[in-house]
Every structure is written in C-alpha cells, then in structure tokens.
Design a protein around this motif. Structure first.
Motif, mmCIF file in Angstrom:
data_model
loop_
_atom_site.group_PDB
_atom_site.id
_atom_site.type_symbol
_atom_site.label_atom_id
_atom_site.label_comp_id
_atom_site.label_asym_id
_atom_site.label_seq_id
_atom_site.Cartn_x
_atom_site.Cartn_y
_atom_site.Cartn_z
ATOM 1 N N LEU A 155 -6.609 3.514 -3.799
ATOM 2 C CA LEU A 155 -6.734 2.731 -4.345
ATOM 3 C C LEU A 155 -7.337 2.088 -4.975
ATOM 4 C CD1 LEU A 155 -5.733 -0.146 -2.068
ATOM 5 C CD2 LEU A 155 -3.707 0.547 -2.963
ATOM 6 N N SER A 160 -4.737 -6.972 -5.783
ATOM 7 C CA SER A 160 -3.929 -6.830 -6.097
ATOM 8 C C SER A 160 -3.625 -6.765 -7.786
ATOM 9 C CB SER A 160 -2.533 -6.425 -5.164
ATOM 10 O OG SER A 160 -2.525 -8.259 -4.817
ATOM 11 N N ILE A 195 0.671 -1.800 -0.035
ATOM 12 C CA ILE A 195 -0.138 -0.211 -0.018
ATOM 13 C C ILE A 195 0.623 1.098 0.070
ATOM 14 C CG2 ILE A 195 -1.440 1.133 1.188
ATOM 15 C CD1 ILE A 195 -2.690 -1.246 2.231
#
Length: 172
Positions: A67, A134, A33
C-alpha cells in the motif's frame, strides 16, 4: 450500551468496545485493501476459507508496504520491505509502513504501534490508522486510491455558539 457488563471493570469494557468496533469495521477495510491492491477473488476466497482476519493478513507487513509503495512520494521507507517468516523482519516491514504514515502526515495519535498489530494488542487502532492512511493517500494519489474508508470528514467547521451574557467574561 450493549457491551457494558456489571461484572467487568472499565479496562475490560473498553477492550470489548474497541473489539466490537474492530469487528464491525474489519470487512470494509479488508475489501478496501483487496480493491486497492487488485487482489484476485480466488486469493480473497482463500483468505476467507483459511479464516484469516485482517490482522492475520497484515501481520507480516508486506500488504502494508505494498500500500505504501503506491504513494507518489520520494524515498519510500516501504520500498525496503522483505518477504520473510522471521518475526524481526516482519516487524521491520510494519515499521516501514508506520514511517510512511508519519511521512505523509498522519497524526501521531492515529498511528498504531508495531505490537498493536504483531501481538494483536489493539486491533481497532490498526483500523484507525488505515482509515487515516486512506484519506491521506487519496489526497496524494486519487488514481491509486480512488476510494476512502471510514466516516466522511467534515468539510465545514461547525459554528461555536456564543456564551450567554451571564457566563461570558468581561474581557470577551
């Protein structure tokens, strides 16, 4: 296994097992992150000096939404996030991220529930979601998400062995 204990029940053993997995995976996920969002070293140091673990960093949902905003998709639910200390707004931010996870195709069983994060119900489920995120994010935007976290995915499916003649049905 080292986390099993005769004086605990199955629920406690499972909780201990998932907590152990969370603790071993947390540093990798935090670093991922930090790298993806380009969080400066001084802020990372501040997080560690204040003893903030991954759940503390993610609890308000803002980091998750940041994100999600890096993804090249239309109508991002995460673009609606707000900075607030109010629990309702923070849980709403988390739900924006979870909607984004569904939008990009993360399987339902790999997505955590808002209470898993906000009330620290199942920390390892957050790790599972971020690992899946991810992978999907890397597929959608390798420049924004150059690295993956977690175990590598299998590219070639293993061959299924044939049943011995005595066990196979006459219709196979």
């Amino acid at each position: 296994m080292s986390f099993q204990n005769a004086s605990t029940n199955l629920d406690q053993d499972l909780k201990n097992s998932r907590q152990s997995k969370y603790q071993s995976s947390e540093p990798e996920v935090k670093q991922w992150i930090y790298n993806i969002l380009s969080i400066p070293k001084n802020i990372q140091t501040q997080y560690s000096q204040n003893n903030l673990d991954l759940l503390d960093i993610l609890k308000d949902g803002e980091v998750l939404c940041k994100l999600g905003n890096l993804l090249p998709i239309d109508n991002k639910p995460t673009s609606k996030y707000k900075n607030s200390k109010m629990p309702f707004i923070q849980m709403e931010n988390i739900s924006f991220f979870l909607s984004t996870c569904k939008t990009i195709g993360i399987p339902h069983d790999e997505i955590f529930q808002t209470v898993d994060l906000f009330e620290r119900k199942d920390p390892y489920q957050i790790i599972i979601t971020l690992i899946s995120f991810s992978r999907k994010a890397h597929d959608l935007s390798p420049t924004s998400f150059p690295t993956l976290i977690g175990p590598k995915t299998v590219k070639v499916k293993p061959t299924i062995p044939k049943k011995p003649i005595g066990l196979s049905s006459k219709y196979n």
